[in-house]
Design a protein around this motif. Structure first.
Motif, short mmCIF file in Angstrom:
data_model
loop_
_atom_site.label_atom_id
_atom_site.label_comp_id
_atom_site.label_asym_id
_atom_site.label_seq_id
_atom_site.Cartn_x
_atom_site.Cartn_y
_atom_site.Cartn_z
N MET A 1 47.20 32.82 26.30
CA MET A 1 47.19 33.97 27.19
C MET A 1 45.99 33.90 28.13
O MET A 1 44.90 33.49 27.73
CB MET A 1 47.16 35.27 26.39
N SER A 2 46.20 34.32 29.39
CA SER A 2 45.16 34.24 30.40
C SER A 2 44.74 35.62 30.87
O SER A 2 45.42 36.62 30.60
CB SER A 2 45.64 33.42 31.61
N THR A 3 43.63 35.65 31.59
CA THR A 3 43.09 36.88 32.14
C THR A 3 42.97 36.73 33.65
O THR A 3 42.62 35.66 34.16
CB THR A 3 41.70 37.18 31.55
N ALA A 4 43.27 37.81 34.37
CA ALA A 4 43.13 37.81 35.83
C ALA A 4 42.30 39.00 36.26
O ALA A 4 42.25 40.03 35.57
CB ALA A 4 44.50 37.84 36.50
N ILE A 5 41.66 38.87 37.41
CA ILE A 5 40.96 39.99 38.02
C ILE A 5 41.65 40.32 39.32
O ILE A 5 42.05 39.43 40.08
CB ILE A 5 39.46 39.67 38.24
N VAL A 6 41.83 41.61 39.57
CA VAL A 6 42.46 42.09 40.79
C VAL A 6 41.47 42.98 41.54
O VAL A 6 40.88 43.90 40.95
CB VAL A 6 43.74 42.88 40.48
N PHE A 7 41.28 42.67 42.82
CA PHE A 7 40.46 43.52 43.68
C PHE A 7 41.41 44.39 44.51
O PHE A 7 42.21 43.85 45.27
CB PHE A 7 39.57 42.67 44.58
N PRO A 8 41.36 45.70 44.35
CA PRO A 8 42.39 46.56 44.94
C PRO A 8 42.23 46.74 46.44
O PRO A 8 41.18 46.44 47.01
CB PRO A 8 42.17 47.89 44.21
N GLY A 9 43.28 47.25 47.05
CA GLY A 9 43.18 47.67 48.43
C GLY A 9 42.25 48.87 48.54
O GLY A 9 41.97 49.57 47.56
N MET A 10 41.79 49.11 49.74
CA MET A 10 40.80 50.17 49.96
C MET A 10 41.47 51.50 50.23
O MET A 10 42.42 51.60 51.00
CB MET A 10 39.90 49.79 51.13
N GLY A 11 40.96 52.54 49.59
CA GLY A 11 41.40 53.90 49.84
C GLY A 11 40.20 54.80 50.05
O GLY A 11 39.05 54.34 50.05
N PRO A 12 40.42 56.08 50.22
CA PRO A 12 39.30 57.02 50.39
C PRO A 12 38.37 56.98 49.19
O PRO A 12 38.81 56.89 48.04
CB PRO A 12 39.99 58.38 50.51
N GLN A 13 37.06 57.03 49.46
CA GLN A 13 36.06 57.01 48.41
C GLN A 13 35.15 58.23 48.54
O GLN A 13 34.99 58.78 49.63
CB GLN A 13 35.19 55.75 48.52
N ASP A 257 54.86 38.90 39.36
CA ASP A 257 55.72 37.85 38.82
C ASP A 257 54.95 36.53 38.66
O ASP A 257 55.11 35.82 37.66
CB ASP A 257 56.93 37.63 39.72
N THR A 258 54.12 36.21 39.63
CA THR A 258 53.34 34.98 39.55
C THR A 258 52.36 35.04 38.38
O THR A 258 52.22 34.07 37.62
CB THR A 258 52.58 34.74 40.86
N LEU A 259 51.66 36.15 38.23
CA LEU A 259 50.70 36.28 37.14
C LEU A 259 51.40 36.18 35.79
O LEU A 259 50.88 35.56 34.86
CB LEU A 259 49.95 37.61 37.25
#
Length: 304
Positions: A1-13, A257-259
């Protein structure tokens, strides 16, 4: 099993939260200082007085926050990602974290792209926005868009009933009313807009003026492109992914699907996120850990 990191799109902060993290967290404070040196102004101070959710300083601050949170996850959660992805704005953070783009180059590019986008959507193509909405399955969306007798384009496919559409601002009220009538939920309107083939002149301009100044190395961590789920293992592949973000829609289910095909089981979402790490197509397929400001700023548990 593998691990991935996702950097999200930007929204209001919320500045109070982000600013506190950038000042208190040692890594974030150092990175904010480097970013300020790169752009020639104090990023935190400029962000504090920003009037737009997507101002140049806000975008730089979001980039810094996402990358600093990733470092925090490595040091405190033992995260060791084998793959990374960055839908929409998160692509620049993914390119940096993967080792393809240096941090200073990413900051410079973020600031310059904000400048070019503002000029393009003010002078060349004004009056365009991108609107997000949920609870609207594809068939319902097709019916709605068939009635929209004006220019429009799907800019993001986030889940089976979650989309973003770019259109003329004057037609936004109609779209929101029609979505509600179909049982959907209008959410947030992004200005400047994103991800449309109509923005090809902007893509060409930034490729000539900005990307020619940058060197993209082959990534140490493969990057899954948000437009089609392809795995990018070369610097040119990452470069093309960022440029295509101007003209091609985000296809998040294809990234998922790729992940899955890469045997990823655990996903860390590094940054303030209300979309990609929360939609069912993500949560039902992975063990998701939100690496956000609340988690990173939580006081450490007392030890005996």
């Amino acid at each position: 099993m593998s691990t991935a990191i996702v950097f999200p799109g930007m929204g209001p902060q919320v500045f109070a939260d982000v600013g506190k993290f950038l000042l208190i967290n040692p890594v974030a404070r150092e990175m904010a200082g480097q970013a300020s040196d790169t752009v020639g102004y104090n990023v935190i101070d400029r962000y504090r007085v920003s009037e737009s959710d997507y101002s140049e300083a806000a975008q730089v601050a979001f980039l810094v926050t996402c990358l600093a949170l990733a470092r925090w996850a490595e040091e405190n959660l033992g995260m060791a990602a084998r793959f990374c992805a960055g839908p929409s704005f998160g692509g620049k953070a993914a390119a940096t974290y993967s080792g393809s783009l240096t941090f200073r180059d990413a900051v410079w590019l973020t600031a310059k792209l904000s400048e070019y986008e503002t000029r393009f959507f003010t002078e060349d193509l004004p009056g365009i926005v991108t609107h997000s909405f949920a609870r609207t399955p594809r068939e319902s969306l097709k019916e709605i868009l068939a009635e929209l007798d004006d220019w429009h384009e799907i800019s993001c496919h986030i889940d089976h009933d979650f989309y973003m559409v770019s259109l003329r601002e004057e037609r936004l009220d109609w779209l929101q009313r029609r979505i509600r009538a179909a049982g959907g939920l209008p959410l947030y309107t992004m200005d400047p807009p994103m991800h449309s083939s109509t923005f090809a002149p902007l893509r060409d301009r930034v490729e000539t003026d900005l990307f020619g100044e940058l060197e993209f190395a082959d990534p140490v961590i493969p990057v899954v492109a948000d437009q089609d789920g392809s795995v990018r293992k070369t610097g040119d592949g990452v470069r093309t992914m960022l440029l295509d973000g101007f003209v091609r829609a985000v296809q998040w289910p294809e990234v998922v699907d790729t992940l899955l095909g890469l045997d990823v089981q655990t996903v860390y979402v590094s940054g303030q996120d209300s979309l990609f790490g929360r939609v069912p197509c993500t949560t039902r397929n992975f063990d998701v850990t939100p690496v956000d400001l609340r988690l990173a700023m939580r006081p450490p548990r007392p030890t005996r």
